[in-house]
Scaffold this motif. Sequence first.
Motif, PDB file in Angstrom:
ATOM      1  N   THR A   1      -8.530   0.262  -5.571  1.00 55.25           N
ATOM      2  CA  THR A   1      -9.157   0.161  -4.078  1.00 55.25           C
ATOM      3  C   THR A   1      -9.659  -1.296  -4.057  1.00 55.25           C
ATOM      4  O   THR A   1     -10.137  -1.895  -4.972  1.00 55.25           O
ATOM      5  CB  THR A   1     -10.275   1.242  -3.986  1.00 55.25           C
ATOM      6  N   ILE A   2      -9.726  -1.531  -2.706  1.00 54.51           N
ATOM      7  CA  ILE A   2     -10.305  -2.921  -2.244  1.00 54.51           C
ATOM      8  C   ILE A   2     -11.551  -3.168  -2.539  1.00 54.51           C
ATOM      9  O   ILE A   2     -12.403  -2.212  -2.231  1.00 54.51           O
ATOM     10  CB  ILE A   2     -10.093  -3.096  -0.701  1.00 54.51           C
TER      11      ILE A   2
ATOM     12  N   SER B   1     -14.213   4.423   1.165  1.00 49.01           N
ATOM     13  CA  SER B   1     -13.410   5.010   2.152  1.00 49.01           C
ATOM     14  C   SER B   1     -12.436   5.898   1.711  1.00 49.01           C
ATOM     15  O   SER B   1     -12.127   6.918   2.401  1.00 49.01           O
ATOM     16  CB  SER B   1     -12.407   3.607   2.796  1.00 49.01           C
TER      17      SER B   1
ATOM     18  N   ASP C   1      -2.064   5.878   2.515  1.00 50.54           N
ATOM     19  CA  ASP C   1      -3.119   5.218   2.507  1.00 50.54           C
ATOM     20  C   ASP C   1      -3.405   4.675   4.130  1.00 50.54           C
ATOM     21  O   ASP C   1      -3.050   3.610   4.332  1.00 50.54           O
ATOM     22  CB  ASP C   1      -3.287   3.944   1.636  1.00 50.54           C
TER      23      ASP C   1
ATOM     24  N   ALA D   1      -7.647   1.537   2.488  1.00 53.78           N
ATOM     25  CA  ALA D   1      -8.616   1.619   1.064  1.00 53.78           C
ATOM     26  C   ALA D   1      -8.192   1.107  -0.048  1.00 53.78           C
ATOM     27  O   ALA D   1      -8.747   0.377  -0.894  1.00 53.78           O
ATOM     28  CB  ALA D   1      -9.049   3.119   1.029  1.00 53.78           C
ATOM     29  N   PHE D   2      -6.472   0.951  -0.115  1.00 57.58           N
ATOM     30  CA  PHE D   2      -5.999   0.662  -1.508  1.00 57.58           C
ATOM     31  C   PHE D   2      -5.617  -0.832  -1.449  1.00 57.58           C
ATOM     32  O   PHE D   2      -5.156  -1.421  -0.308  1.00 57.58           O
ATOM     33  CB  PHE D   2      -4.933   1.350  -1.949  1.00 57.58           C
TER      34      PHE D   2
ATOM     35  N   LYS E   1     -12.075   1.030  -8.242  1.00 59.29           N
ATOM     36  CA  LYS E   1     -12.321  -0.321  -7.484  1.00 59.29           C
ATOM     37  C   LYS E   1     -11.394  -1.294  -8.397  1.00 59.29           C
ATOM     38  O   LYS E   1     -11.679  -1.509  -9.523  1.00 59.29           O
ATOM     39  CB  LYS E   1     -13.621  -0.642  -7.662  1.00 59.29           C
TER      40      LYS E   1
ATOM     41  N   ARG F   1       0.636  -1.181  -0.123  1.00 60.28           N
ATOM     42  CA  ARG F   1      -0.016   0.116  -0.150  1.00 60.28           C
ATOM     43  C   ARG F   1       0.961   1.517  -0.068  1.00 60.28           C
ATOM     44  O   ARG F   1       2.079   1.307   0.580  1.00 60.28           O
ATOM     45  CB  ARG F   1      -1.018  -0.044   1.252  1.00 60.28           C
TER      46      ARG F   1
ATOM     47  N   PRO G   1     -11.533  -1.540   4.950  1.00 62.32           N
ATOM     48  CA  PRO G   1     -11.033  -0.073   5.045  1.00 62.32           C
ATOM     49  C   PRO G   1     -11.903   0.691   6.131  1.00 62.32           C
ATOM     50  O   PRO G   1     -13.039   0.033   6.562  1.00 62.32           O
ATOM     51  CB  PRO G   1     -11.691   0.241   3.566  1.00 62.32           C
TER      52      PRO G   1
ATOM     53  N   CYS H   1     -16.039  -0.848  -1.104  1.00 58.59           N
ATOM     54  CA  CYS H   1     -15.630  -0.426   0.257  1.00 58.59           C
ATOM     55  C   CYS H   1     -14.506   0.647   0.063  1.00 58.59           C
ATOM     56  O   CYS H   1     -14.445   1.457   0.839  1.00 58.59           O
ATOM     57  CB  CYS H   1     -15.413  -1.420   1.014  1.00 58.59           C
ATOM     58  N   GLY H   2     -13.452  -0.060  -0.650  1.00 59.62           N
ATOM     59  CA  GLY H   2     -12.157   1.049  -0.666  1.00 59.62           C
ATOM     60  C   GLY H   2     -12.407   2.218  -1.293  1.00 59.62           C
ATOM     61  O   GLY H   2     -11.732   3.154  -0.926  1.00 59.62           O
ATOM     62  N   SER H   3     -13.222   2.265  -2.288  1.00 58.90           N
ATOM     63  CA  SER H   3     -13.517   3.610  -3.229  1.00 58.90           C
ATOM     64  C   SER H   3     -14.259   4.322  -2.253  1.00 58.90           C
ATOM     65  O   SER H   3     -13.927   5.686  -2.178  1.00 58.90           O
ATOM     66  CB  SER H   3     -14.451   3.072  -4.365  1.00 58.90           C
TER      67      SER H   3
END
Length: 415
Positions: free
Chosen positions: A92-93, A130, A18, A22-23, A47, A14, A111, A126-128
């Motif tokens: 992102t995750i 966050s 971050d 999130a990534f 994403k 990461r 995230p 979720c990551g986007s």
Amino acid sequence: MTQQDPFAGLDDGRPPWDALGAFVPAPQPHIAGAETGPLAGLRFASKDIFDVEGFVTGCGNPDWARSHGPAASHAPTVRALLDAGATLAGKTITDEMAFSLNGQNFHYGMPTNVNAPGRITGGSSCGSASAVAGGLVDTALGSDTGGSVRIPASYCGLFGLRPSHGRISLEGVNPLAPSFDTVGWFARDAELFRRVGSVLLEDGEGQSGRWQRLLLAEDALALATPAVQAALAPHIERLEQRIGAATRVQAATAGLGLEDWMWHFRHLQAREIVVALGDWVAEARPRFGPEIQERFDWVHSITDEQVAEAKPLRETFADHMGTLLGEDALIVLPTAPGIAPRSDEDAEALRTHRSAVLSLTSIGGLSRLPEITLPLARVDGCPVGLSLMAPFGSDADLLMFAEEFCRVPEERGDL
């Protein structure tokens, strides 16, 4: 020009900025956007189901990432944002294979939801969500099949859209259930949200004055907790002041309740997931987290009879919603039944919550209509969204209305 992130050599991959997890913990793309354009100077994230040239599209699962090579080209949505001047900050995750509404990836972690500490972001984007909520990027691409943009947006206090189905290209986006899959995005403010939409929709500025009727989906509102209903009430009143007194309607039809319609959605989605991903799952035997493994086991239990029943009923539902809206109405409904669950909530409680969520989000999926969630209210200090659903293809008009409606900051009720 595509280049690997200079911080990709870190232990977890990461970037050091971050702090939210999130990534994706893997080598990250950093791609400069065009020097000029409507989004010049902005940063976006994508994403990890969207193709980025030269990087593996990981889909939230290490076995998928290991069994697939780098993408040959950018997804058109990624390319559109780059061409508009935005810089890609990274991938992102996502929940595994985008098949969850929780945002708790078994392999890569959960995230952070900066606007509801100790609570989930929602998923699968979720990551986007966050990254946008936490200010790491200005906007981010997500996908919405059963609520995967709308729910994280509601939980994280963001603007989010599920567009009219097919309105934005799904090329270069890994499928889950193609007749429900859509591309969406997040932003913290309405003006930027609309600007990003103008790029992705390629549909001009939109007309905010189109809406002459307001409909309130009573059965959808009844699925929200009393606290959420109370928090949304003043914002519904503001909509009535803008458009006119709301006509109370039922989103459900054909003698069925919204929970019944949710099950028809799930049966159709399950069959499409088997078609899209079943062969790979059977061949690769991937290691999924317990929640996702349970889902993939379940999709194979859906019978041909259940699918055959659901297909024509979907069209009945879509026709019903289209008739209610006509060409000049908006339907208002809660985005989610409650605020984000706590991150340590047990699996059974999350399963129960998910059914209530899907009873709301499947309305948009079954009807194929655009739905925007607005970050207007709070309950117990946590965000909760109010959704507006519009006629098919009216996405740009919906975005322009949302921008104008939210232009003057309002005091947000906190119950």
